[in-house]
Design a protein around this motif. Structure first.
Motif, PDB file in Angstrom:
ATOM      1  N   ASP A 107       0.821  -1.205   0.000  1.00 28.87           N
ATOM      2  CA  ASP A 107       0.000   0.000   0.000  1.00 28.87           C
ATOM      3  C   ASP A 107       0.857   1.257   0.000  1.00 28.87           C
ATOM      4  N   GLY A 108       2.144   1.082  -0.367  1.00 31.63           N
ATOM      5  CA  GLY A 108       3.071   2.209  -0.305  1.00 31.63           C
ATOM      6  C   GLY A 108       3.038   3.084  -1.545  1.00 31.63           C
ATOM      7  N   THR A 109       3.560   4.296  -1.374  1.00 28.30           N
ATOM      8  CA  THR A 109       3.717   5.243  -2.476  1.00 28.30           C
ATOM      9  C   THR A 109       5.165   5.695  -2.501  1.00 28.30           C
ATOM     10  N   TYR A 110       5.778   5.641  -3.682  1.00 31.50           N
ATOM     11  CA  TYR A 110       7.201   5.925  -3.807  1.00 31.50           C
ATOM     12  C   TYR A 110       7.439   6.884  -4.972  1.00 31.50           C
ATOM     13  N   SER A 111       8.455   7.728  -4.821  1.00 36.61           N
ATOM     14  CA  SER A 111       8.783   8.672  -5.890  1.00 36.61           C
ATOM     15  C   SER A 111       9.686   7.993  -6.918  1.00 36.61           C
ATOM     16  N   VAL A 112       9.680   8.549  -8.106  1.00 38.52           N
ATOM     17  CA  VAL A 112      10.580   8.057  -9.160  1.00 38.52           C
ATOM     18  C   VAL A 112      12.025   8.176  -8.700  1.00 38.52           C
ATOM     19  N   GLN A 113      12.346   9.256  -7.982  1.00 33.38           N
ATOM     20  CA  GLN A 113      13.699   9.456  -7.470  1.00 33.38           C
ATOM     21  C   GLN A 113      14.118   8.299  -6.569  1.00 33.38           C
ATOM     22  N   GLU A 114      13.246   7.892  -5.644  1.00 29.45           N
ATOM     23  CA  GLU A 114      13.562   6.785  -4.739  1.00 29.45           C
ATOM     24  C   GLU A 114      13.764   5.477  -5.503  1.00 29.45           C
ATOM     25  N   LEU A 115      12.869   5.227  -6.426  1.00 26.01           N
ATOM     26  CA  LEU A 115      12.939   3.985  -7.197  1.00 26.01           C
ATOM     27  C   LEU A 115      14.200   3.950  -8.049  1.00 26.01           C
ATOM     28  N   TYR A 116      14.522   5.081  -8.672  1.00 21.56           N
ATOM     29  CA  TYR A 116      15.714   5.145  -9.511  1.00 21.56           C
ATOM     30  C   TYR A 116      16.976   4.916  -8.691  1.00 21.56           C
ATOM     31  N   GLU A 117      17.086   5.592  -7.548  1.00 16.31           N
ATOM     32  CA  GLU A 117      18.279   5.429  -6.718  1.00 16.31           C
ATOM     33  C   GLU A 117      18.452   3.989  -6.254  1.00 16.31           C
ATOM     34  N   THR A 209      24.477   9.441  -9.464  1.00 14.99           N
ATOM     35  CA  THR A 209      23.879   8.399  -8.626  1.00 14.99           C
ATOM     36  C   THR A 209      24.697   7.109  -8.671  1.00 14.99           C
ATOM     37  N   ALA A 210      25.168   6.734  -9.846  1.00  6.18           N
ATOM     38  CA  ALA A 210      25.932   5.488  -9.986  1.00  6.18           C
ATOM     39  C   ALA A 210      27.194   5.499  -9.138  1.00  6.18           C
ATOM     40  N   SER A 211      27.716   6.687  -8.826  1.00 11.14           N
ATOM     41  CA  SER A 211      28.966   6.793  -8.066  1.00 11.14           C
ATOM     42  C   SER A 211      28.762   6.813  -6.553  1.00 11.14           C
ATOM     43  N   ILE A 212      27.521   6.735  -6.094  1.00 11.77           N
ATOM     44  CA  ILE A 212      27.244   6.734  -4.648  1.00 11.77           C
ATOM     45  C   ILE A 212      27.567   5.364  -4.071  1.00 11.77           C
ATOM     46  N   PRO A 213      28.554   5.242  -3.186  1.00 13.88           N
ATOM     47  CA  PRO A 213      28.923   3.913  -2.673  1.00 13.88           C
ATOM     48  C   PRO A 213      27.913   3.334  -1.683  1.00 13.88           C
ATOM     49  N   LYS A 214      27.313   4.211  -0.874  1.00 15.06           N
ATOM     50  CA  LYS A 214      26.366   3.730   0.131  1.00 15.06           C
ATOM     51  C   LYS A 214      25.277   4.775   0.346  1.00 15.06           C
ATOM     52  N   LYS A 215      24.057   4.291   0.554  1.00 15.08           N
ATOM     53  CA  LYS A 215      22.947   5.199   0.843  1.00 15.08           C
ATOM     54  C   LYS A 215      21.860   4.432   1.578  1.00 15.08           C
ATOM     55  N   LYS A 216      21.088   5.150   2.375  1.00 17.90           N
ATOM     56  CA  LYS A 216      19.974   4.529   3.080  1.00 17.90           C
ATOM     57  C   LYS A 216      18.682   4.778   2.305  1.00 17.90           C
ATOM     58  N   PHE A 217      17.940   3.718   2.072  1.00 22.44           N
ATOM     59  CA  PHE A 217      16.630   3.833   1.439  1.00 22.44           C
ATOM     60  C   PHE A 217      15.617   4.194   2.515  1.00 22.44           C
ATOM     61  N   ARG A 218      14.853   5.249   2.260  1.00 17.19           N
ATOM     62  CA  ARG A 218      13.841   5.738   3.211  1.00 17.19           C
ATOM     63  C   ARG A 218      14.442   5.955   4.602  1.00 17.19           C
ATOM     64  N   GLU A 219      15.532   6.696   4.617  1.00 19.80           N
ATOM     65  CA  GLU A 219      16.244   6.947   5.868  1.00 19.80           C
ATOM     66  C   GLU A 219      15.332   7.610   6.899  1.00 19.80           C
ATOM     67  N   ASP A 222      10.552   3.438   9.290  1.00 19.62           N
ATOM     68  CA  ASP A 222      10.561   2.013   9.633  1.00 19.62           C
ATOM     69  C   ASP A 222      11.026   1.157   8.456  1.00 19.62           C
ATOM     70  N   ASP A 223      11.016   1.725   7.255  1.00 26.17           N
ATOM     71  CA  ASP A 223      11.422   0.991   6.048  1.00 26.17           C
ATOM     72  C   ASP A 223      12.885   1.219   5.685  1.00 26.17           C
ATOM     73  N   GLU A 224      13.631   1.854   6.579  1.00 18.28           N
ATOM     74  CA  GLU A 224      15.028   2.171   6.268  1.00 18.28           C
ATOM     75  C   GLU A 224      15.835   0.909   5.972  1.00 18.28           C
ATOM     76  N   ILE A 225      16.592   0.949   4.865  1.00 20.23           N
ATOM     77  CA  ILE A 225      17.437  -0.173   4.453  1.00 20.23           C
ATOM     78  C   ILE A 225      18.770   0.389   3.971  1.00 20.23           C
ATOM     79  N   ASN A 226      19.867  -0.233   4.386  1.00 20.49           N
ATOM     80  CA  ASN A 226      21.184   0.151   3.885  1.00 20.49           C
ATOM     81  C   ASN A 226      21.360  -0.367   2.464  1.00 20.49           C
ATOM     82  N   MET A 227      21.742   0.540   1.561  1.00 23.88           N
ATOM     83  CA  MET A 227      22.019   0.141   0.186  1.00 23.88           C
ATOM     84  C   MET A 227      23.506   0.320  -0.084  1.00 23.88           C
ATOM     85  N   ASP A 228      24.252  -0.779  -0.142  1.00 29.36           N
ATOM     86  CA  ASP A 228      25.654  -0.750  -0.533  1.00 29.36           C
ATOM     87  C   ASP A 228      25.726  -1.008  -2.036  1.00 29.36           C
TER      88      ASP A 228
END
Length: 441
Positions: A107-117, A209-219, A222-228
């Motif tokens: 039931d979530g809603t996500y931006s294109v920016q979030e999905l792309y990253e 974006t491709a050069s980002i080594p690490k980022k948190k999804f939905r920082e 409760d949905d926060e996930i580490n993206m390496d």
């Protein structure tokens, strides 16, 4: 005993001879089923191995998904802040943590920016399919766009069956219509490099974006996930390499471990592709070999400056002009990817190719002529060894420069033309008389 010694000798000879042949055919010793190395601004190919062999590409497929996304953004059909409601297909795929994914709420809603990253950094497969639904309405429609764009870009030896690069069996029976349950995307190393070349040329912002080594999804949620980033050659990651900033890894059972990499140093960028290496680390090791080779041995050099003139060919005759000739020169410099130790004067040759439609049969221009008129091209040819050519046909244009006139030439008035005609008439008579007199003696 003699037989044993002879056997050892022959075996040693065979091994040494085999290694010699291998060194000649593959001077870098790249341990991958296929590989290619190109310079990014010209598309000049510096090395290749089995470059036209069609192999699995796995998540390197997402480079085409990225291309189509950036194209949609550029055309205003999609915006980065546009919101997406998760479909059942995307939800089910995104929940499979055995695949690379960020779990998306049903039931979530996500931006294109979030999905792309999440796609570009973490190779999230559910997010990738979500983007296809945003752009094309369905992944089935998007697959047609992928194959059509590949044809438009002039790629050869490719077939896209889905947007992610997964084997269709991993799509839980929901694979795109018209594809088989075990189909998987394929390309050659050459086609993959060509796609990467156009991606960087048309949409260089992808490297942000491709050069980002690490980022948190939905920082902070409760949905926060580490993206390496799966590209472990990025600075700060385990196999870091100076100046690497992209682009995409890929691995499936069918494709093996593959990687399309890129790095820029001192204003020169290279693109590498390795396919089906021996392991996760091997794809980075083999990429390192190619980048070391490129940065250590090549540079971009100007070998013919703007205003270059071929000796004894710097003038063209002019008919019916105030001046009887006009000076010509090249309108732009010619830069080439030069290997260290090469002498450009020995390996490169420049010649004029004149525009026959502008010239008479005697290679004369007709007045009036404007300064800067294009009359042909300065064309450079390379006579060295291991000439692999360019990744695109347009690459040959980097060895050409327009040939232009250096000044105006006005049309002569009728009196001047008449006097020239009279002069020419009597000149011809005098030449004839002179020849006759010479013949008498």
């Amino acid at each position: 005993m003699i037989v044993s010694i002879l056997t050892i000798f022959l075996l040693s000879f065979y091994i040494n001879n085999s290694n010699s042949v291998l060194a000649e055919t593959d001077p870098l010793g790249i341990e991958a089923e296929a590989a290619i190395l190109i310079e990014a601004s010209t598309g000049k190919i510096l090395y290749e191995k089995n470059a036209d062999k069609v192999l699995g590409i796995a998540s390197m497929s997402k480079m085409m998904t990225e291309y189509l996304l950036f194209e949609a953004l550029a055309e205003g059909r999609v915006t980065l802040d546009q919101q997406y409601n998760v479909s059942d297909y995307v939800y089910r795929i995104s929940q499979n943590r055995s695949l690379s994914n960020v779990p998306l709420r049903q039931d979530g809603t996500y931006s294109v920016q979030e999905l792309y990253e999440s796609m570009a950094i973490y190779s999230a497969n559910g997010s990738t399919i979500a983007l296809t639904e945003i752009i094309a309405g369905s992944e089935t429609n998007f697959i047609k766009m992928m194959n059509d764009k590949a044809a438009e870009l002039g790629l050869q030896d490719y077939k896209f069956y889905n947007s992610t690069g997964l084997n269709n069996k991993d799509l839980a029976g929901m694979h795109p219509e018209g594809t088989g349950p075990t189909d998987e995307n394929v390309m050659s190393a050459r086609a993959t490099a060509k796609l990467a070349y156009y991606l960087l040329k048309d949409f260089p912002q992808l490297l942000e974006t491709a050069s980002i080594p690490k980022k948190k999804f939905r920082e902070g949620t409760d949905d926060e996930i580490n993206m390496d980033n799966w590209n472990w050659m990025l600075p700060g990651l385990v196999y870091q390499y100076q100046d690497v900033d992209g682009i995409k890894t890929g691995s499936t059972d069918f494709a093996g471990y593959s990687f399309t990499g890129t790095a820029e140093r001192d204003g020169v960028r290279y693109i590498t592709v390795v396919m089906n290496t021996d392991g996760y680390k091997a794809r980075f090791d083999e990429t390192r070999k190619m980048l070391d080779y490129a940065f250590s041995n090549y540079s971009i050099e100007e070998i013919y400056p703007e205003g270059y003139q071929v000796k004894d060919q710097s003038f063209l005759p002019v008919v019916k002009g105030k001046e009887k000739e006009v000076e010509i020169e090249s309108s732009a410099p010619i830069n080439v990817v030069l290997k260290r130790g090469e002498q450009e004067k020995d390996l490169y040759k420049a010649e004029y190719v004149l525009d026959k439609e502008l010239l008479s049969k005697e290679n004369e221009l007709m007045a009036p002529i404007k300064k800067g008129t294009k009359v042909g091209q300065l064309v450079v040819s390379y006579n060295g060894t291991n000439n692999y050519g360019f990744i695109t046909p347009e690459g040959e244009n980097t060895l050409k420069a327009d040939l232009v006139t250096m000044e105006d030439v006005e049309k002569a008035n009728w009196f001047t033309l008449m006097m020239r005609g009279i002069g020419g008439f009597f000149g011809d008579i005098w030449s004839s008389v002179s020849d006759t007199i010479k013949g008498l003696f």
